[in-house]
Design an enzyme around this catalytic site. Structure first.
Site, short mmCIF file in Angstrom:
data_model
loop_
_atom_site.label_atom_id
_atom_site.label_comp_id
_atom_site.label_asym_id
_atom_site.label_seq_id
_atom_site.Cartn_x
_atom_site.Cartn_y
_atom_site.Cartn_z
N ARG A 1 0.82 -1.22 0.00
CA ARG A 1 0.00 0.00 0.00
C ARG A 1 0.85 1.27 0.00
NH1 ARG A 1 -5.29 -1.29 3.79
NH2 ARG A 1 -5.90 -3.21 2.72
N ASP B 1 -15.67 8.87 9.17
CA ASP B 1 -14.59 7.92 8.91
C ASP B 1 -13.28 8.71 8.92
OD1 ASP B 1 -14.64 4.84 7.70
OD2 ASP B 1 -12.78 5.92 7.30
#
Length: 278
Positions: free
Chosen positions: A45, A144
């Site tokens: 990632r 979030d």
């Protein structure tokens, strides 16, 4: 092949020190603790960020992070996991409907891990169905830490197969089906979107943009990423936002038997605030 050998075969130099530095920073910024087994995930990632910034490797990237605070958001976005679906753990939505019926004074629901929006939209569908209209009295806040998934949530556009488990009635009432260039996609109807206030929020930060009282808190499959002291810290703050008859809904893999001073069981992975904690 040993772990060290697999690291040496990668595009960028990446060793245990890089992994430890990255997960230490993630813990510092978010409270999320990564297990040793997540080393490959961190590499794959963050390698995208190293590549995008045209840096030579992880050591340089970690230095870049220290010098460019704006990169922290992209760093967090890269390493947070967002697994979700519409009406995931369906029994919780039955609990929500029953709560709304027995607590018609409910005004605010907080979804504390919105991800790409499937959970808050599922909550909104239940609210709309229970009150028989979109413009009911309940406000839904969806937050979030990941700004990128919030953008997807706000757009409300999904692959058609994401709603294949929903009833035909819900599909017809709550989604537009894409045509032409949008074939294979669905879009949440605007009336449902208007029921939700999306916000970026880091649960570890000392100030939250969400204020009480909150009648129902969905915080599902979030606490598993925190160590126990952080779990208790966040849970204590959330419980303070709930009224005496408020409801906290946890994920299937979360259990707060160790937090009986804060919450008491209300059912399967659902809790009431423990008034003794006030």
């Amino acid at each position: 092949m040993t772990q060290a050998d697999s690291w040496s075969d990668r595009e960028f130099s990446y060793g245990k020190a890089d992994f430890d530095a990255a997960r230490s920073l993630l813990y510092q910024l978010t409270g999320i603790r990564l297990a040793d087994s997540k080393d490959s995930m961190v590499y794959s990632r963050l390698a995208r960020r190293v590549r995008a910034l045209k840096l030579t490797g992880f050591t340089q990237y970690l230095g870049y992070l220290n010098q460019h605070p704006a990169e922290e958001e992209l760093f967090i976005n890269a390493l947070t996991t967002n697994l979700t679906s519409f009406f995931r753990e369906p029994h919780h939505f039955d609990v929500l409907k029953e709560y709304l019926i027995t607590h018609p004074q409910t005004r605010t629901i907080w979804c504390a891990a919105s991800s790409t929006g499937e959970e808050p939209y599922s909550i909104a569908m239940v609210v709309a169905e229970t009150f028989g209209r979109f413009d009911g009295p309940v406000k839904i806040i969806a937050s979030d830490i990941d700004s990128q998934v919030l953008q997807k949530a706000q757009a409300g556009i999904y692959q058609l197969d994401r709603i294949k488990t929903l009833s035909a009635e819900r599909c017809k009432q709550f989604f537009f089906k894409g045509k032409g260039a949008q074939a294979g996609l669905v879009k949440v109807v605007p009336e449902l979107q208007k029921m939700i206030d999306f916000r970026q929020l880091n649960l570890l930060k000392p100030q939250w943009s969400v204020k009480g009282p909150i009648d129902v808190i969905f915080c599902r499959n979030v606490m598993i990423y925190f160590d126990r002291p952080t779990q208790l810290q966040i849970l204590a703050r959330m419980v303070q936002l709930l009224p005496a008859d408020g409801l906290y809904i946890a994920g299937h893999s979360e259990n707060f038997g160790h937090a009986s001073h804060l919450v008491k069981p209300a059912g399967r992975t659902t809790y009431y605030p423990n008034l003794a904690a006030r």
